[in-house]
Design an enzyme around this catalytic site. Structure first.
Site, PDB file in Angstrom:
ATOM      1  N   THR A 121       3.975  -0.745  14.961  1.00 50.12           N
ATOM      2  CA  THR A 121       4.707  -0.310  16.151  1.00 50.12           C
ATOM      3  C   THR A 121       4.205  -1.018  17.399  1.00 50.12           C
ATOM      4  OG1 THR A 121       5.060   1.874  15.189  1.00 50.12           O
ATOM      5  CG2 THR A 121       5.309   1.680  17.560  1.00 50.12           C
ATOM      6  N   LEU A 161     -20.474  -9.383  22.924  1.00 48.55           N
ATOM      7  CA  LEU A 161     -20.549  -8.237  23.827  1.00 48.55           C
ATOM      8  C   LEU A 161     -19.289  -7.382  23.683  1.00 48.55           C
ATOM      9  CD1 LEU A 161     -21.790 -10.039  27.065  1.00 48.55           C
ATOM     10  CD2 LEU A 161     -23.160  -8.507  25.632  1.00 48.55           C
ATOM     11  N   LEU A 210     -13.539 -10.633  25.200  1.00 46.56           N
ATOM     12  CA  LEU A 210     -13.454 -11.741  24.247  1.00 46.56           C
ATOM     13  C   LEU A 210     -13.947 -11.235  22.902  1.00 46.56           C
ATOM     14  CD1 LEU A 210     -14.951 -14.592  26.477  1.00 46.56           C
ATOM     15  CD2 LEU A 210     -12.531 -14.217  25.963  1.00 46.56           C
ATOM     16  N   THR A 260       0.838  -1.204   0.000  1.00 41.94           N
ATOM     17  CA  THR A 260       0.000   0.000   0.000  1.00 41.94           C
ATOM     18  C   THR A 260       0.873   1.254   0.000  1.00 41.94           C
ATOM     19  OG1 THR A 260      -0.118   0.082   2.420  1.00 41.94           O
ATOM     20  CG2 THR A 260      -1.834  -1.149   1.282  1.00 41.94           C
ATOM     21  N   ASP A 293      -2.076  -2.048  13.799  1.00 40.92           N
ATOM     22  CA  ASP A 293      -3.519  -2.017  14.029  1.00 40.92           C
ATOM     23  C   ASP A 293      -4.246  -1.172  12.995  1.00 40.92           C
ATOM     24  OD1 ASP A 293      -3.781  -3.559  16.604  1.00 40.92           O
ATOM     25  OD2 ASP A 293      -2.360  -2.042  17.263  1.00 40.92           O
ATOM     26  N   THR A 336      -3.497  -0.866   9.784  1.00 37.63           N
ATOM     27  CA  THR A 336      -3.645  -1.665   8.561  1.00 37.63           C
ATOM     28  C   THR A 336      -4.779  -2.670   8.718  1.00 37.63           C
ATOM     29  OG1 THR A 336      -1.302  -1.427   8.017  1.00 37.63           O
ATOM     30  CG2 THR A 336      -2.471  -3.269   7.008  1.00 37.63           C
ATOM     31  N   ILE A 337      -4.833  -3.334   9.885  1.00 36.92           N
ATOM     32  CA  ILE A 337      -5.930  -4.263  10.154  1.00 36.92           C
ATOM     33  C   ILE A 337      -7.264  -3.521  10.091  1.00 36.92           C
ATOM     34  CG2 ILE A 337      -6.980  -5.772  11.890  1.00 36.92           C
ATOM     35  CD1 ILE A 337      -4.142  -6.352  12.919  1.00 36.92           C
ATOM     36  N   ASN A 338      -7.304  -2.323  10.668  1.00 37.96           N
ATOM     37  CA  ASN A 338      -8.531  -1.529  10.679  1.00 37.96           C
ATOM     38  C   ASN A 338      -9.007  -1.214   9.269  1.00 37.96           C
ATOM     39  OD1 ASN A 338      -9.540   1.593  10.586  1.00 37.96           O
ATOM     40  ND2 ASN A 338     -10.434   0.502  12.316  1.00 37.96           N
ATOM     41  N   GLU A 343      -7.616   4.928  13.817  1.00 35.11           N
ATOM     42  CA  GLU A 343      -8.350   5.874  12.985  1.00 35.11           C
ATOM     43  C   GLU A 343      -9.120   6.842  13.883  1.00 35.11           C
ATOM     44  OE1 GLU A 343      -9.473   7.721   9.526  1.00 35.11           O
ATOM     45  OE2 GLU A 343      -8.124   6.000   9.692  1.00 35.11           O
TER      46      GLU A 343
END
Length: 311
Positions: free
Chosen positions: A95, A220, A215, A40, A67, A69-71, A271
């Site tokens: 990071t 939840l 979890l 990217t 996180d 990139t995962i988002n 974000e």
């Protein structure tokens, strides 16, 4: 399908020169897996690469980054019809890697990449914010996200997650609480808080375990409010211990409404989203995810019901 591939890895472009990553990819290909790689340059690349993954028949899309990139990939996956969604694999290259750490992804790139392609698939929950934004790990509001966004890049590169704490402690004189009302099914709260964490996962901001009991497949979201009373001991306690603290209020819910007197910012897995009103709703079993069989964020039921959908 002639052009079928096992997985397409969407890698944050910052990792283009990572030789260990290149070796891990070549080793997996040598083992017989067809693995496509895309780098990217900007956030809009993610959607285009995901469409390419669908065209190639990839059973897995791998998020190679932190996180954020995962988002980006989770938000793109959420926009697809559920039956279209490929499994999400995780390759920790950021990071802090809060989500990857929480779910037990190994730091070793070769091991993580192998898991991202071959691990059992488990449907996990995600949370929708204001009917258009999504996150898989945690939304944090208050002092925490302000510090995360302001931490210098050089400090993050040198110290990783610890940099957030060090920078935060250096900025304590600017600390300001947010006054807001939080409402959910069986719980209402109003007051001043330094940090609020809405967790599907357990940690954010480089290892701050704001929701230690969360979890990712229980239907939840965990809610933790760090009140403005005795703020420094409470904040330090949160960073170093999972024990209960009277200045930390916790509850669980399927949805939550937050109304703030002044504009506040939530950090959704990297974000930022600012406003006065936030509606958060949990979407159960939304994203198929390749996770270790021993993932600590899965309920007991999931440990016995995971499936492998490798094509």
């Amino acid at each position: 399908m002639a052009n079928h591939c096992h997985a397409l890895a969407i890698i944050n472009g910052k990792n283009a020169g990572n030789e260990l990553l290149r070796q891990a990819i070549n080793d997996l290909r040598d083992a017989g897996y067809r693995l496509e790689v895309r780098l990217t340059w900007e956030s809009s690349d993610t959607g285009r690469y995901l469409q390419e993954a669908l065209q190639l028949g990839a059973s897995t899309v791998i998020a190679g980054g932190g996180d954020g990139t995962i988002n980006q990939i989770v938000n793109q996956l959420a926009g697809l019809d559920p039956e279209q969604r490929p499994a999400l694999g995780i390759l920790p290259l950021g990071t802090a890697n809060d989500f990857a750490t929480s779910v037990g992804i190994p730091e070793d790139l070769a091991s993580a990449l192998h898991l991202a392609v071959t691990a059992p698939v488990t449907p996990v929950d995600i949370i929708c914010v204001n009917h258009k934004h999504y996150f898989i790990n945690m939304a944090t509001g208050g002092f925490g996200p302000r510090i995360t966004s302001q931490t210098p890049a050089k400090l993050k590169a040198a110290l990783g997650g610890v940099s957030y704490l060090l920078h935060g402690l250096s900025q304590v004189d600017t600390l300001k609480a947010d006054h807001f009302t939080l409402s959910c099914e069986d719980f209402n709260w109003q007051g001043d808080a330094l940090v609020v964490g809405i967790g599907n996962g357990r940690q954010a901001g480089g290892g701050q375990r704001l929701c230690p009991g969360a979890l990712i497949d229980d239907g939840l979201m965990d809610i933790s409010i760090i009140t403005a009373r005795e703020w420094l001991p409470t904040l330090m306690h949160t960073l170093t211990s999972d024990d209960e603290n009277p200045n930390i209020i916790r509850t669980r819910s399927k949805s939550v409404e937050i109304h703030a007197e002044h504009e506040m910012t939530f950090n959704l897995d990297g974000e930022p989203l600012s406003g006065n009103r936030f509606t958060m709703s949990l979407i159960p079993q939304a994203i198929p995810c390749r996770l270790p069989a021993t993932c600590p964020l899965l309920s007991e039921h999931s440990h016995h019901s995971t499936t492998d959908s490798l094509g």
